[in-house]
Enzyme design. Structure first.
Site, PDB file in Angstrom:
ATOM      1  N   LYS A 148       2.215  -5.727   0.967  1.00 35.21           N
ATOM      2  CA  LYS A 148       2.622  -5.761  -0.435  1.00 35.21           C
ATOM      3  C   LYS A 148       1.786  -4.775  -1.259  1.00 35.21           C
ATOM      4  O   LYS A 148       0.594  -4.592  -1.005  1.00 35.21           O
ATOM      5  CB  LYS A 148       2.445  -7.187  -0.974  1.00 35.21           C
ATOM      6  CG  LYS A 148       2.899  -7.390  -2.410  1.00 35.21           C
ATOM      7  CD  LYS A 148       2.668  -8.837  -2.825  1.00 35.21           C
ATOM      8  CE  LYS A 148       3.024  -9.077  -4.280  1.00 35.21           C
ATOM      9  NZ  LYS A 148       2.744 -10.468  -4.697  1.00 35.21           N
TER      10      LYS A 148
ATOM     11  N   SER B 206       6.463 -12.786  -6.817  1.00 37.32           N
ATOM     12  CA  SER B 206       6.365 -11.344  -6.915  1.00 37.32           C
ATOM     13  C   SER B 206       6.344 -10.637  -5.560  1.00 37.32           C
ATOM     14  O   SER B 206       6.370  -9.417  -5.491  1.00 37.32           O
ATOM     15  CB  SER B 206       5.089 -10.967  -7.679  1.00 37.32           C
ATOM     16  OG  SER B 206       3.931 -11.420  -6.991  1.00 37.32           O
TER      17      SER B 206
ATOM     18  N   SER C  44       4.183 -16.885  -5.963  1.00 39.39           N
ATOM     19  CA  SER C  44       4.704 -15.576  -5.565  1.00 39.39           C
ATOM     20  C   SER C  44       4.945 -15.393  -4.076  1.00 39.39           C
ATOM     21  O   SER C  44       5.558 -14.413  -3.668  1.00 39.39           O
ATOM     22  CB  SER C  44       3.764 -14.465  -6.065  1.00 39.39           C
ATOM     23  OG  SER C  44       3.894 -14.323  -7.456  1.00 39.39           O
TER      24      SER C  44
END
Length: 463
Positions: free
Chosen positions: A81, A156, A180
């Site tokens: 990520k 996220s 997230s």
């Protein structure tokens, strides 16, 4: 053959490498081929380094030939990520305010994965600074859900979820400060675990004890393997708990017979979709059939909404305090408004919110004196249209409001996981959340494995 490789778990891959029936070089080629197709349709990747992936896979292949793997993930592709540092790659936080400058170090969890032999080849999309539970923003645009590209994958860690759900990689890193990891796991039919704060070393953040490094996987066993690796110590985190040398795969299939499991249908937030409730009830039934003593409980955490708002706004104001005036104007308008709102929060307000977090931790510790685990829906709704922050401004003014089951357990610091438990008639995944006492990830994983075995999931056809 490529389709078969993209469907293999990390555990399967390592077993095949050990048997010399498969090479990491073959696997990375399958990953890169799939990535190209996926990214065109779903926009889940912000960096692709084919050369690095091939080099790391080739080095892994040589180690397996010598019978000298670095660790339990040697040769396994991992998508990273874009809120994590990787040596030699830029870390943009999904923001135009961050320079395109290569990092000089790895984030602690990334470092542990590298030491275990993981193969890095891409970075995945995130909303700007990971501030909300969906994945779209000014730097990378809109990331889409592989089950229905018109829908959001959540966030996220939305790009990470897409990478795993489509078979680009069996593992992807994520971060969970308010859900997230669990939000996109629920929206894309994956398993996602947020460990107890402090169990996995990480860099400090203005959100304090809310943020946890973790990952998304297609199987519970892969998550147990990943946690075993990333939970190893790192001297850069002064707040990490003393190292506990635990193999989380041990006892994974022990089941839940005799465990006391509480089932809270709504946590005081009543707007749970009927199909979501039915799927979660099926997962609860699986736990009951496996021998757990399941009891319905009334647990109202809705009063924590203001606490979350205060800490989230204050945390992001702190995280972005280094930005100049011109950089602030480059932010997504909603994120800038969040920072502006933080200016109206007093020191007394923030101290009150932190006191409430401690009170919640004590309350949940007492709760787990009577219940080994807690079950809730992961999300009250399924994935909604991509590119918007909330599906209904009246019912859910902010993203906190359509994620009411995830962030309370960031406030309390407990381990919590989302495990797939079914689909709606529209074909969208539903997640069940399992919450455990602090540092009882083993219980969360065992119960998740029961649901996984009892409720086999659809396979996403891609590519």
């Amino acid at each position: 053959m490529a389709v078969e490789l993209n469907s293999l778990s990390a555990v399967d891959l390592v077993r095949a490498y050990r048997a010399r029936s498969l090479s990491p070089v073959e696997v990375i080629e399958a990953s890169l081929t799939r990535l190209g197709t996926v990214d065109t349709a779903l926009n889940a990747f912000c960096l692709v380094d084919e050369a690095a992936g091939r080099r790391m896979a080739s080095e892994s292949e040589a180690r397996w030939r010598r019978g000298e793997p670095l660790g339990p993930l040697d040769g396994v592709p991992v998508a990273v990520k874009d809120t994590n540092h990787v040596t030699g790659w830029p870390m943009r936080f999904g923001s135009r305010t961050m320079p395109d400058t290569p990092s000089q170090f790895d984030t602690p969890g990334v470092a542990r994965l590298r030491e275990a032999g993981a193969v890095f080849f891409c970075k995945t999309t995130t909303p700007e600074y990971g501030w909300k539970g969906i994945t779209h923003g000014p730097l990378t645009g809109i990331t889409r859900n592989p089950w229905n590209p018109a829908k959001t994958p959540g966030g996220s860690s939305g790009g990470a979820a897409v990478a795993v759900a489509t078979g680009v990689a069996p593992l992807a890193t994520g971060g969970d400060g308010g859900g997230s990891i669990r939000i996109p796991a629920s929206f894309t039919g994956l398993f996602g675990l947020k460990a107890t704060f402090g169990l996995v070393p990480n860099f400090a953040h203005s959100l304090g004890t809310l943020g946890v490094f973790g990952g998304l996987t297609r199987t519970v066993a892969d998550s147990a393997l990943m946690l075993t690796v990333i939970g190893r110590p790192d001297g850069r985190d002064a707040f990490a708990v003393p190292f506990r040398d635990v193999d989380y795969a041990d006892g994974l299939d022990r089941g839940v017979e005799g465990l006391r499991i509480a089932y809270a249908r709504d946590l005081g937030f009543p707007d749970v979709d009927g199909e979501v409730a039915a799927a979660v009830a099926a997962g609860v039934g699986a736990l009951s059939r496996a021998g757990a003593a399941v009891s319905a409980v009334s647990l109202d955490l809705s009063g924590l909404r203001r606490v979350m708002g205060v800490i989230w706004r204050s945390g992001y104001a702190g995280a972005l305090r280094h930005l100049t005036g011109s950089q602030l104007q480059m932010l997504e308008p909603e994120l800038l408004e969040l920072v502006v709102q933080a200016g109206r929060i007093s020191a007394a307000d923030l101290q009150w919110a932190q006191d409430e977090c401690r009170a919640l931790s004590n309350r949940m510790q007492a709760f787990h004196g009577e219940h080994d685990l807690l079950v809730t829906p992961t999300m009250p709704i399924t994935a909604f249209d991509a590119g918007i922050d909330t599906p209904d401004r009246q019912a859910f003014p902010e993203w906190f409001d359509w994620t009411p089951f995830t962030w309370p357990f960031n406030l309390s610091r407990q381990p919590a996981a989302s495990v797939p438990c079914g689909f709606t008639t529209a074909g969208l995944p539903v997640g069940l959340q399992l919450v455990g006492p602090a540092f009882r990830e083993d219980l969360v994983l065992r119960a998740s494995r029961v649901v996984e075995r009892d409720l086999p999931q659809k396979t996403l056809a891609w590519g």
